[in-house]
Write an enzyme that holds these catalytic residues in place. Structure first.
Site, short mmCIF file in Angstrom:
data_model
loop_
_atom_site.label_atom_id
_atom_site.label_comp_id
_atom_site.label_asym_id
_atom_site.label_seq_id
_atom_site.Cartn_x
_atom_site.Cartn_y
_atom_site.Cartn_z
N GLY A 51 -7.76 8.45 7.41
CA GLY A 51 -8.11 8.49 8.91
C GLY A 51 -9.66 8.68 9.15
O GLY A 51 -10.50 8.30 8.42
N HIS B 177 -9.31 5.02 -1.57
CA HIS B 177 -8.65 5.15 -0.35
C HIS B 177 -9.75 6.09 0.51
O HIS B 177 -10.32 6.71 0.27
CB HIS B 177 -7.33 5.98 -0.53
CG HIS B 177 -6.01 4.72 -1.42
ND1 HIS B 177 -5.34 4.34 -0.66
CD2 HIS B 177 -6.16 4.44 -2.43
CE1 HIS B 177 -4.36 3.61 -1.56
NE2 HIS B 177 -5.33 3.67 -2.73
N GLY B 178 -9.02 5.73 1.94
CA GLY B 178 -9.73 6.75 2.82
C GLY B 178 -11.27 6.09 2.91
O GLY B 178 -12.05 6.90 3.23
N ASP C 178 0.67 -1.06 -0.04
CA ASP C 178 0.23 0.04 0.07
C ASP C 178 0.87 1.29 0.18
O ASP C 178 1.95 1.29 0.45
CB ASP C 178 -1.01 -0.19 1.28
CG ASP C 178 -1.77 0.97 1.28
OD1 ASP C 178 -2.20 1.41 0.33
OD2 ASP C 178 -2.46 1.37 2.57
N HIS C 179 0.50 2.21 -0.69
CA HIS C 179 1.16 3.58 -0.94
C HIS C 179 2.77 3.31 -1.16
O HIS C 179 3.61 3.82 -0.30
CB HIS C 179 1.15 4.29 0.16
CG HIS C 179 -0.45 4.72 0.22
ND1 HIS C 179 -0.57 5.96 -0.47
CD2 HIS C 179 -1.54 4.45 0.85
CE1 HIS C 179 -2.10 6.26 -0.14
NE2 HIS C 179 -2.59 5.43 0.52
N ASN D 106 -9.88 0.86 0.25
CA ASN D 106 -8.74 0.34 1.47
C ASN D 106 -9.52 0.61 2.78
O ASN D 106 -10.02 1.71 3.02
CB ASN D 106 -7.59 1.34 1.25
CG ASN D 106 -6.82 1.10 -0.07
OD1 ASN D 106 -7.30 0.34 -0.97
ND2 ASN D 106 -5.65 1.30 0.15
N SER E 121 -12.69 4.40 5.32
CA SER E 121 -12.83 4.09 6.71
C SER E 121 -13.94 5.49 6.86
O SER E 121 -13.63 6.59 6.63
CB SER E 121 -11.73 4.36 7.42
OG SER E 121 -11.26 2.97 7.52
ZN LIG Z 1 -4.52 5.04 1.24
#
Ligand SMILES: [Zn+2]
Length: 286
Positions: free
Chosen positions: A179, A208-209, A80-81, A230, A211
């Site tokens: 986050g 992404h992100g 990842d990243h 993700n 959450s």
């Molecule tokens: Zn990410």
């Protein structure tokens, strides 16, 4: 079985669902995401960020690879990243089957140049590459990279970027942040922009992100063309919240007393995501 990232995502792209990429940084979490994915018959992407990799060490990779080979669901092991070619080479050497080169903080030209290099080396040995265009937000100090203001992905740029780099999948910015969001902030996904990008490109798209966004929006994104989401902060928050509760009893000492309830709490969150993304039962498509 262990497969490449592209083998996993092409099926998701064709069948309009998203595969969760769960970030893990210890063995208990790793076993936990394998078990819940198998119970739900969901394909799995085990994601490891370079910071997580330097914490757990590449010595854990043979165990993860062996676990993937024995799994009843298809599994990709994903860096990842990745930010440098050196990190991509480390992933290749350690046995990852997929990697990300995130040049999204660079200029378009520099992002193309470094992503193309990653594609050249990774494709030579069968790894898939995820690129990123546009920048997502960053919500807290524990979160991975991101900027204060989101720079949304421009569909025409996405077309050019994919042509010039040869990436297998593309992470786009449509309104998420790394986050956990503070209570006052109501995140909103631009689903119209997602539709425009999806119509313009053929590679699987990545979010992404993911959450902490409203479930309804994330579910719609998975059905509208996002094929990998993700999940890092959400499962780690569940894991450690439960661990804090267990550790409230000063008498507990053994990891095999402390970790199982924490893993179970993490699995409940992971299961919720699997169903939200429409990934449950999809292992049977492989
Ligand atoms: Zn990410």
């Amino acid at each position: 079985m262990l497969v490449s990232g592209d083998d996993l995502l092409q099926v998701a792209n064709k069948n309009s669902f998203a595969i969760p990429a769960f970030n893990i940084s210890d063995w208990a979490m790793c076993q936990g995401v394998f078990e819940i994915s198998e119970a739900e018959r969901s394909p799995l992407i085990v994601a490891i960020h370079p910071d997580e990799l330097s914490f757990i060490g590449t010595a854990l990779l043979p165990a993860i690879i062996e676990r993937a080979h024995r799994s009843s669901v298809p599994v990709a092991i994903h860096l990842d990243h990745g930010a440098t070619i050196d990190q991509v080479l480390t992933a290749i050497q350690a046995g990852f089957t997929s990697c990300m080169l995130d040049g999204s903080m660079l200029s378009f030209e520099d992002n193309v140049a470094i992503t193309k290099r990653a594609v050249d080396v990774a494709h030579a040995v069968g790894l898939s590459v995820e690129g990123e265009l546009g920048t997502i937000g960053k919500m807290d100090e524990e979160a991975e990279d991101g900027t204060e203001d989101i720079i949304y992905t421009v569909p025409a740029d996405a077309v050019k970027f994919i042509e010039q780099t040869g990436v297998d999948s593309l992470a786009i910015a449509i309104g998420t942040s790394h986050g956990i969001y503070p209570d006052w902030l109501k995140p909103e996904l631009k689903l119209e922009l997602l539709k425009e990008i999806k119509a313009a490109v053929s590679v699987p798209l990545v979010l992404h992100g993911g959450s902490n966004n409203p479930d309804k929006e994330i579910g719609q994104a998975a059905a509208t063309g996002i094929n990998k989401i993700n999940i890092s902060s959400d499962i780690k928050a569940s894991y450690h919240q439960e661990m804090r509760r267990v550790l409230g009893d000063p008498g507990v000492r053994e990891p095999n007393t402390i970790q199982p309830p924490a893993v179970a709490a993490m699995q409940a969150t992971a299961k919720h995501k699997i169903h939200l993304f429409g990934s449950n039962g999809k292992a049977d498509l492989y």
